[in-house]
Design a protein around this motif. Structure first.
Motif, PDB file in Angstrom:
ATOM      1  N   ASN A   7      92.003  35.151  70.834  1.00 48.02           N
ATOM      2  CA  ASN A   7      93.102  34.688  71.667  1.00 48.02           C
ATOM      3  C   ASN A   7      94.015  35.867  71.949  1.00 48.02           C
ATOM      4  O   ASN A   7      94.438  36.559  71.029  1.00 48.02           O
ATOM      5  CB  ASN A   7      93.904  33.591  70.967  1.00 48.02           C
ATOM      6  N   MET A   8      94.290  36.097  73.223  1.00 44.95           N
ATOM      7  CA  MET A   8      95.226  37.159  73.602  1.00 44.95           C
ATOM      8  C   MET A   8      96.626  36.565  73.669  1.00 44.95           C
ATOM      9  O   MET A   8      96.962  35.843  74.609  1.00 44.95           O
ATOM     10  CB  MET A   8      94.825  37.751  74.962  1.00 44.95           C
ATOM     11  N   ASP A   9      97.425  36.848  72.642  1.00 45.46           N
ATOM     12  CA  ASP A   9      98.811  36.379  72.580  1.00 45.46           C
ATOM     13  C   ASP A   9      99.736  37.536  72.938  1.00 45.46           C
ATOM     14  O   ASP A   9      99.627  38.619  72.357  1.00 45.46           O
ATOM     15  CB  ASP A   9      99.152  35.881  71.179  1.00 45.46           C
ATOM     16  N   PHE A  10     100.631  37.315  73.894  1.00 49.68           N
ATOM     17  CA  PHE A  10     101.510  38.403  74.311  1.00 49.68           C
ATOM     18  C   PHE A  10     102.791  37.836  74.907  1.00 49.68           C
ATOM     19  O   PHE A  10     102.750  36.859  75.649  1.00 49.68           O
ATOM     20  CB  PHE A  10     100.815  39.279  75.366  1.00 49.68           C
ATOM     21  N   VAL A 204      87.905  26.408  67.554  1.00 47.33           N
ATOM     22  CA  VAL A 204      88.761  27.091  66.573  1.00 47.33           C
ATOM     23  C   VAL A 204      89.947  27.735  67.280  1.00 47.33           C
ATOM     24  O   VAL A 204      91.106  27.592  66.859  1.00 47.33           O
ATOM     25  CB  VAL A 204      87.959  28.160  65.803  1.00 47.33           C
ATOM     26  N   LEU A 205      89.669  28.417  68.386  1.00 49.63           N
ATOM     27  CA  LEU A 205      90.713  29.133  69.117  1.00 49.63           C
ATOM     28  C   LEU A 205      91.602  28.186  69.927  1.00 49.63           C
ATOM     29  O   LEU A 205      92.597  28.629  70.509  1.00 49.63           O
ATOM     30  CB  LEU A 205      90.075  30.184  70.027  1.00 49.63           C
ATOM     31  N   LEU A 211      96.068  28.462  68.727  1.00 52.61           N
ATOM     32  CA  LEU A 211      96.535  28.385  70.109  1.00 52.61           C
ATOM     33  C   LEU A 211      98.021  28.087  70.082  1.00 52.61           C
ATOM     34  O   LEU A 211      98.472  27.179  69.382  1.00 52.61           O
ATOM     35  CB  LEU A 211      95.793  27.280  70.859  1.00 52.61           C
ATOM     36  N   ASN A 212      98.816  28.847  70.821  1.00 53.25           N
ATOM     37  CA  ASN A 212     100.253  28.667  70.797  1.00 53.25           C
ATOM     38  C   ASN A 212     100.845  29.063  72.147  1.00 53.25           C
ATOM     39  O   ASN A 212     100.116  29.395  73.087  1.00 53.25           O
ATOM     40  CB  ASN A 212     100.884  29.470  69.647  1.00 53.25           C
ATOM     41  N   CYS A 239     103.883  22.153  70.714  1.00 51.19           N
ATOM     42  CA  CYS A 239     103.177  23.411  70.458  1.00 51.19           C
ATOM     43  C   CYS A 239     104.176  24.432  69.962  1.00 51.19           C
ATOM     44  O   CYS A 239     105.250  24.587  70.554  1.00 51.19           O
ATOM     45  CB  CYS A 239     102.478  23.898  71.727  1.00 51.19           C
ATOM     46  N   ILE A 240     103.809  25.152  68.888  1.00 48.59           N
ATOM     47  CA  ILE A 240     104.708  26.137  68.328  1.00 48.59           C
ATOM     48  C   ILE A 240     104.834  27.333  69.270  1.00 48.59           C
ATOM     49  O   ILE A 240     103.922  27.616  70.049  1.00 48.59           O
ATOM     50  CB  ILE A 240     104.191  26.592  66.932  1.00 48.59           C
TER      51      ILE A 240
END
Length: 242
Positions: A7-10, A204-205, A211-212, A239-240
């Motif tokens: 997961n690309m979190d940015f 899972v992702l 997932l956020n 969702c956090i």
């Protein structure tokens, strides 16, 4: 047979939209997400997912050889000091987004890529997550700017059939408000090694808080088959934020 997902979190701390409970930068980046095919002499050298305009690489793979993703590592000995040294003329270190691009472009094996990512001086601490094309070829490389602190590898014979990285050193507990690691491990243990696939890895992702609200996209990579999928993501409330 290895699979590599991320997961690309940015966008954390870069503006929170109270009207729709989203990160401003994250939402701006989603429509800029592109899949890229880098070619030389009309042949694919590597493939990647990135944001239009960014010339470094955060997520990519060389079909048949290896996959590579980059995670931010928070450290006091961080990027500002590295950039200062670069400005002052000590230019023997590489930008982390450029070393990943160089490895994807030039390395010809998992071992060669691991050696470069482990030993090359870089301007900011980072985690390099590297996957190969043989059983056991997978690792998380924990880096400070000048050396590798840890290389945590798959060990199927000892039952370590997966490794997980969520922006925290593996020997430390995640911040209690950001424990994506435990959630991911619980999901993987429930799925079991025999049932892992693109579909189950996507599940899972897609599990909160893995997932956020920071998640821009999800990628799934099968190096051996040359299969690569990317999905834009949204995390519906509740969702956090991270």
């Amino acid at each position: 047979h290895l699979l590599h997902g991320r997961n690309m979190d940015f966008g954390i701390f870069l503006g929170w939209n109270t009207n729709n409970n989203t990160w401003v930068v994250t939402e701006e980046l989603k429509p800029l997400t592109v899949n890229l095919d880098f070619q030389r002499n009309n042949k694919t050298v590597f493939k990647a997912s990135s944001f239009a305009g960014y010339v470094g690489m955060l997520t990519g793979f060389k079909p048949g050889l290896f996959s590579l993703t980059l995670n931010e590592r928070f450290s006091i000995n961080g990027g500002y000091l590295g950039v200062l040294e670069w400005i002052m003329g000590k230019k023997d270190a590489m930008w982390i987004g450029f070393i990943t691009r160089s490895v994807l472009e030039n390395s010809t094996s998992y071992e060669e890529a691991k050696n470069i990512l482990t030993k090359t001086k870089i301007l900011a601490p980072a985690y390099f997550i590297l996957g190969g094309n043989q059983s056991g070829e997978g690792c998380v490389i924990t880096r400070d700017r000048k050396k590798s602190l840890d290389v945590y590898e798959l060990d199927p014979k000892q039952g370590r059939w997966y490794v997980v990285e969520t922006n925290y050193d593996r020997w430390k507990n995640p911040f209690f408000l950001d424990d994506r690691r435990t959630a991911a491990q619980m999901c993987l243990n429930r799925i079991t090694r025999e049932n892992i696939s693109f579909a189950t890895l996507y599940d899972v992702l897609s599990t909160k808080p893995v997932l956020n609200k920071l998640t821009a996209f999800t990628t799934l990579i099968d190096v051996t088959k040359g299969q690569y999928e990317a999905y834009l993501r949204d995390c519906p409330d509740p969702c956090i934020g991270w």
